[in-house]
Enzyme design. Structure first.
Site, PDB file in Angstrom:
ATOM      1  N   GLU A 116      93.612  65.625 -46.833  1.00 38.31           N
ATOM      2  CA  GLU A 116      93.561  66.234 -48.272  1.00 38.31           C
ATOM      3  C   GLU A 116      94.180  67.332 -48.320  1.00 38.31           C
ATOM      4  O   GLU A 116      93.650  68.495 -48.753  1.00 38.31           O
ATOM      5  CB  GLU A 116      92.298  66.153 -49.123  1.00 38.31           C
ATOM      6  CG  GLU A 116      91.754  64.725 -49.347  1.00 38.31           C
ATOM      7  CD  GLU A 116      90.480  64.583 -49.746  1.00 38.31           C
ATOM      8  OE1 GLU A 116      90.030  65.815 -50.359  1.00 38.31           O
ATOM      9  OE2 GLU A 116      89.965  63.682 -50.343  1.00 38.31           O
TER      10      GLU A 116
ATOM     11  N   GLU B  43      89.142  56.857 -47.535  1.00 39.45           N
ATOM     12  CA  GLU B  43      88.104  57.276 -48.449  1.00 39.45           C
ATOM     13  C   GLU B  43      88.213  56.453 -49.586  1.00 39.45           C
ATOM     14  O   GLU B  43      89.105  56.488 -50.479  1.00 39.45           O
ATOM     15  CB  GLU B  43      87.848  58.822 -48.500  1.00 39.45           C
ATOM     16  CG  GLU B  43      87.538  59.542 -47.427  1.00 39.45           C
ATOM     17  CD  GLU B  43      87.351  61.158 -47.968  1.00 39.45           C
ATOM     18  OE1 GLU B  43      87.299  61.354 -49.103  1.00 39.45           O
ATOM     19  OE2 GLU B  43      87.799  61.903 -46.882  1.00 39.45           O
TER      20      GLU B  43
HETATM   21  O1  IFM Z   1      83.078  64.713 -49.565  1.00 44.98           O
HETATM   22  C1  IFM Z   1      84.497  64.584 -49.749  1.00 44.98           C
HETATM   23  C2  IFM Z   1      85.421  64.793 -48.650  1.00 44.98           C
HETATM   24  O2  IFM Z   1      85.197  65.664 -47.839  1.00 44.98           O
HETATM   25  C3  IFM Z   1      86.882  64.737 -48.898  1.00 44.98           C
HETATM   26  N1  IFM Z   1      87.114  63.687 -50.097  1.00 44.98           N
HETATM   27  C4  IFM Z   1      86.336  63.686 -51.154  1.00 44.98           C
HETATM   28  C5  IFM Z   1      84.791  63.410 -50.735  1.00 44.98           C
HETATM   29  C6  IFM Z   1      83.849  63.403 -51.933  1.00 44.98           C
HETATM   30  O3  IFM Z   1      84.351  64.615 -52.880  1.00 44.98           O
END
Ligand code: IFM
Length: 446
Positions: free
Chosen positions: A166, A352
């Site tokens: 990210e 994710e």
């Molecule tokens: O916890 C975070 C992660 O570190 C990066 N993506 C989003 C998740 C939830 O906010």
């Protein structure tokens, strides 16, 4: 309806990140990261929580690999802490830090779980921040050296590499909105950081390729979302297009088209980053896969009173998670098909997806039907995209464990596994048990 079957070699995983679970913040030669500094500074994190101990995964990783086995995972996505491996960001590697990751990788392989390593999930060595952090082009070189060390030492056990997690969040939440480390609020710096992160992705990819073999696959993980206008007025549609440029195309276009989007360069004006000759060719060098983190969509409307000319809108009457994020599974299908249509990555992995809810322990169990439903609905949309030809190769649930949710501290629980942070006990939630049935059957009820 017959169950929705996934392809035979589908990757079923769960994801975590070093600072969010490891703890052991100053043990065995680890150097301080910007998140140690940020969380130790009062006012930055809810309840003044820190990642000092977190889930104590550094000491309990074997137990956690056991949980992965119970969940039936065939892959585990984790991040490597740069300051654990190189305490000041460069120079001599820390053998004890490397040893931790070697032991973790060995335990995963012994359990038949494929390790997926992310090199940067936000914990920059503090010493590099003191020299300007990601807005100093020298950090790009240091990242390449770090990637080289990790690839050289761990390539026997790891063949799935993600350079960054990210970069949008790193650049803008960390350097424009100031809510993440290093807590800077400056658009020009944020945009330079975004460029340097992309360049460091290229640098790391070159370093890993130099150490790897034909089994290795390298990609980057972006947080992406469909952006919808509140209405079909031209002004709202223009606001949505601009937001899409800022949130999605600003990273996708340089990676896949070798150019920053013209409309965004124009919008950023003098704040646009300094780009040197050859940078974009390197940044757009082909990757093996794109990692996608998807949680929700964004809705915007034009707003002449706002300094950026637009405002975010909440969809009314829609379910929300504990983060306040709208549950919008259809957005995953929309996003995956758009990525396939506009950018054609050779493979996509959902690196994710998951939800925070206010879990409670009842008689030693955690009943979390909302999380189970959230994952189920998103898997059905992922399946739909596969049926339509999207080369989706796997799904990693965020997260294996409840953990340190950045500026929210320990107040948000995303885990398939509940963590009692005082006793350091783990309880697999109902959603985790259900996910285990999905991973074993390679299908979900449709
Ligand atoms: O916890 C975070 C992660 O570190 C990066 N993506 C989003 C998740 C939830 O906010």
């Amino acid at each position: 309806m017959p169950p929705a079957e996934f392809p035979r070699d589908f990757v079923w995983g769960a994801a975590t990140a070093a600072y969010q679970i490891e703890g052991a913040w100053n043990e065995d030669g680890k150097g301080p990261s910007i998140w140690d500094t940020f969380s130790h500074t009062p006012g930055n994190v809810v309840n003044e929580d820190t990642g000092d101990v977190a889930c104590d995964h550094y000491h309990r990783y074997q137990q956690d690999v056991g949980i992965m086995q119970e969940l039936g995972l065939n892959a585990y996505r984790f991040s490597i802490s740069w300051p654990r491996v190189l305490p000041t960001g460069s120079g001599r590697p820390n053998p004890q830090g490397l040893d931790f990751y070697k032991r973790l990788v060995d335990a995963l392989l012994a359990a038949d779980i494929q390790p997926w390593a992310t090199l940067y999930h936000w914990d920059l060595p503090q010493e590099l921040q003191d020299r300007g952090g990601w807005s100093n082009r020298d950090t790009v070189k240091r990242f390449g050296e770090y990637a080289h060390v990790v690839a050289r030492e761990l390539t026997d056990g790891i063949d799935r590499w993600i350079t960054h997690n990210e970069p949008w969040v790193v650049a803008f939440i960390g350097h424009l909105f100031g809510q993440h480390a290093p807590g800077i609020r400056d658009m020009r710096i944020a945009l330079q950081v975004s460029h340097d992160l992309l360049l460091s992705h290229a640098e790391a990819m070159e370093a890993i390729r130099g150490e790897s073999d034909e089994r290795d696959r390298i990609g980057i993980t972006l947080n992406l979302q469909p952006v919808h206008p509140q209405s079909d007025t031209q002004a709202d549609e223009e606001a949505a297009r601009r937001t899409d440029g800022f949130s999605n195309r600003w990273f996708l276009d340089p990676l896949y088209k070798g150019a920053y989007p013209e409309d965004m360069l124009e919008a950023f004006g003098d704040d646009a980053p300094e780009v040197q000759q050859g940078d974009l060719e390197r940044i757009s060098s082909p990757m093996d896969f794109l990692g996608v983190n998807y949680y929700t969509r964004t809705i915007v409307r034009a707003d002449p009173d706002s300094p950026v000319g637009m405002a975010q809108v909440q969809a009314e009457g829609r379910p929300r998670t504990e983060m306040g994020w709208e549950v919008y599974p259809e957005g995953l299908h929309e996003l995956l098909t758009r990525l396939h249509r506009d950018y054609r990555p050779p493979a996509i992995y959902i690196t994710e997806n998951g939800a925070a809810y206010d879990d409670v322990v009842t008689d030693g169990e955690v009943h979390d039907p909302q999380r189970r439903d959230y994952i189920h609905q998103h898997l059905l949309q992922a399946h739909r995209a596969i049926e339509e030809g999207v080369p989706l190769g796997g799904y990693f649930c965020w997260s294996l464990l409840d953990n340190f949710e950045w500026s929210f501290g320990y107040t948000k629980r995303f885990g398939l596994t509940y963590v009692d942070y005082y006793a350091q006990e783990r309880i697999i939630k109902d959603s985790g048990r259900w996910y285990a049935s999905v991973t074993r059957e390679n299908s979900v009820e449709s």
